[in-house]
Design a protein around this motif. Structure first.
Motif, PDB file in Angstrom:
ATOM      1  N   PHE A   1      -3.819   3.394   0.685  1.00 37.14           N
ATOM      2  CA  PHE A   1      -4.281   3.070  -0.658  1.00 37.14           C
ATOM      3  C   PHE A   1      -3.598   1.773  -1.079  1.00 37.14           C
ATOM      4  O   PHE A   1      -2.403   1.750  -1.356  1.00 37.14           O
TER       5      PHE A   1
ATOM      6  N   TRP B   1      -8.342  -1.030  -8.641  1.00 37.07           N
ATOM      7  CA  TRP B   1      -7.172  -0.162  -8.779  1.00 37.07           C
ATOM      8  C   TRP B   1      -7.596   1.218  -9.274  1.00 37.07           C
ATOM      9  O   TRP B   1      -7.113   2.240  -8.793  1.00 37.07           O
TER      10      TRP B   1
ATOM     11  N   TYR C   1       0.843  -1.196   0.000  1.00 34.08           N
ATOM     12  CA  TYR C   1       0.000   0.000   0.000  1.00 34.08           C
ATOM     13  C   TYR C   1       0.876   1.242   0.000  1.00 34.08           C
ATOM     14  O   TYR C   1       2.084   1.181   0.192  1.00 34.08           O
TER      15      TYR C   1
ATOM     16  N   THR D   1      -8.998   3.021  -6.392  1.00 39.64           N
ATOM     17  CA  THR D   1      -7.917   3.456  -5.503  1.00 39.64           C
ATOM     18  C   THR D   1      -7.283   4.733  -6.032  1.00 39.64           C
ATOM     19  O   THR D   1      -7.064   5.684  -5.281  1.00 39.64           O
TER      20      THR D   1
END
Length: 109
Positions: A80, A90, A70, A93
Protein backbone atom coordinates in the motif's frame (compact mmCIF):
# COMPACT_ATOMS: atom_id res chain seq x y z
CA UNK A 1 2.22 14.71 7.01
CA UNK A 2 3.66 11.21 7.33
CA UNK A 3 2.61 10.98 10.97
CA UNK A 4 -0.87 12.14 9.97
CA UNK A 5 -1.16 9.31 7.42
CA UNK A 6 0.18 6.77 9.90
CA UNK A 7 -2.37 8.06 12.42
CA UNK A 8 -5.10 7.41 9.85
CA UNK A 9 -3.85 3.84 9.46
CA UNK A 10 -3.76 3.43 13.25
CA UNK A 11 -7.36 4.69 13.55
CA UNK A 12 -8.50 2.45 10.71
CA UNK A 13 -6.94 -0.59 12.38
CA UNK A 14 -8.65 0.24 15.68
CA UNK A 15 -11.97 0.87 13.93
CA UNK A 16 -11.96 -2.61 12.36
CA UNK A 17 -10.95 -4.38 15.57
CA UNK A 18 -7.14 -4.51 15.68
CA UNK A 19 -4.84 -3.24 18.43
CA UNK A 20 -1.26 -2.11 17.93
CA UNK A 21 0.93 -3.82 20.49
CA UNK A 22 3.35 -0.91 21.00
CA UNK A 23 3.54 2.07 23.29
CA UNK A 24 2.77 5.39 21.61
CA UNK A 25 6.44 6.43 21.87
CA UNK A 26 7.46 3.42 19.74
CA UNK A 27 4.92 3.88 16.92
CA UNK A 28 7.35 5.84 14.76
CA UNK A 29 10.64 4.19 15.71
CA UNK A 30 12.70 3.34 12.62
CA UNK A 31 15.03 0.35 12.55
CA UNK A 32 16.74 -0.98 9.44
CA UNK A 33 14.70 1.26 7.11
CA UNK A 34 11.43 -0.04 8.56
CA UNK A 35 8.80 0.70 11.15
CA UNK A 36 7.16 -2.43 12.53
CA UNK A 37 3.72 -2.54 14.13
CA UNK A 38 2.74 -5.85 15.71
CA UNK A 39 -1.06 -5.97 15.80
CA UNK A 40 -3.59 -8.27 17.45
CA UNK A 41 -7.23 -8.89 16.61
CA UNK A 42 -9.85 -7.84 19.15
CA UNK A 43 -10.55 -11.44 20.11
CA UNK A 44 -6.80 -12.18 20.31
CA UNK A 45 -7.09 -15.04 17.81
CA UNK A 46 -4.74 -13.52 15.25
CA UNK A 47 -1.45 -11.64 15.42
CA UNK A 48 -0.06 -9.86 12.38
CA UNK A 49 2.71 -7.43 11.61
CA UNK A 50 2.39 -4.23 9.63
CA UNK A 51 5.68 -3.24 7.99
CA UNK A 52 6.28 0.33 6.89
CA UNK A 53 9.15 0.55 4.42
CA UNK A 54 11.29 3.65 4.10
CA UNK A 55 13.21 4.21 0.86
CA UNK A 56 15.84 6.93 0.43
CA UNK A 57 16.17 8.46 -3.04
CA UNK A 58 19.68 7.17 -3.65
CA UNK A 59 19.33 3.81 -1.92
CA UNK A 60 21.10 4.95 1.24
CA UNK A 61 19.97 4.01 4.74
CA UNK A 62 17.35 6.34 6.13
CA UNK A 63 15.50 7.06 9.34
CA UNK A 64 13.51 10.00 8.01
CA UNK A 65 9.74 9.52 8.12
CA UNK A 66 9.60 11.64 4.97
CA UNK A 67 11.13 8.64 3.17
CA UNK A 68 8.19 6.36 4.01
CA UNK A 69 7.24 4.71 0.71
CA UNK A 70 4.76 1.90 1.38
CA UNK A 71 3.35 -0.41 4.02
CA UNK A 72 2.22 -4.02 3.91
CA UNK A 73 0.91 -6.81 6.06
CA UNK A 74 3.81 -9.18 6.64
CA UNK A 75 3.15 -12.47 4.87
CA UNK A 76 0.82 -10.94 2.27
CA UNK A 77 1.80 -9.67 -1.17
CA UNK A 78 -0.11 -6.38 -1.40
CA UNK A 79 1.86 -3.19 -0.88
CA UNK A 80 0.00 0.00 0.00
CA UNK A 81 1.91 3.00 -1.35
CA UNK A 82 1.90 6.29 0.52
CA UNK A 83 0.31 9.14 -1.45
CA UNK A 84 -0.46 12.76 -0.67
CA UNK A 85 -2.85 12.81 2.28
CA UNK A 86 -5.57 14.81 0.51
CA UNK A 87 -5.43 12.84 -2.75
CA UNK A 88 -8.05 10.46 -4.09
CA UNK A 89 -5.28 7.87 -4.49
CA UNK A 90 -4.59 7.95 -0.74
CA UNK A 91 -8.27 7.43 0.04
CA UNK A 92 -8.29 4.48 -2.38
CA UNK A 93 -5.20 3.05 -0.68
CA UNK A 94 -6.88 3.30 2.74
CA UNK A 95 -10.01 1.62 1.34
CA UNK A 96 -7.98 -1.24 -0.16
CA UNK A 97 -6.09 -1.71 3.10
CA UNK A 98 -9.33 -1.71 5.11
CA UNK A 99 -10.80 -4.40 2.84
CA UNK A 100 -7.67 -6.55 3.17
CA UNK A 101 -7.30 -6.28 6.95
CA UNK A 102 -11.05 -6.82 7.42
CA UNK A 103 -10.98 -9.94 5.24
CA UNK A 104 -8.11 -11.31 7.32
CA UNK A 105 -10.11 -10.63 10.50
CA UNK A 106 -13.14 -12.38 8.99
CA UNK A 107 -11.09 -15.53 8.34
CA UNK A 108 -9.63 -15.99 11.80
CA UNK A 109 -10.26 -19.71 12.09
Amino acid sequence: MTIARMSQIKSLLEDVGWSIMLSSKDLYKVFDDQIIWPIRSADSKKNLTIVFQLVEDFGNRTESLADLFYFKIDGYEEEFVFRKIKSDQWQETLGQFEKKISSIAANLD
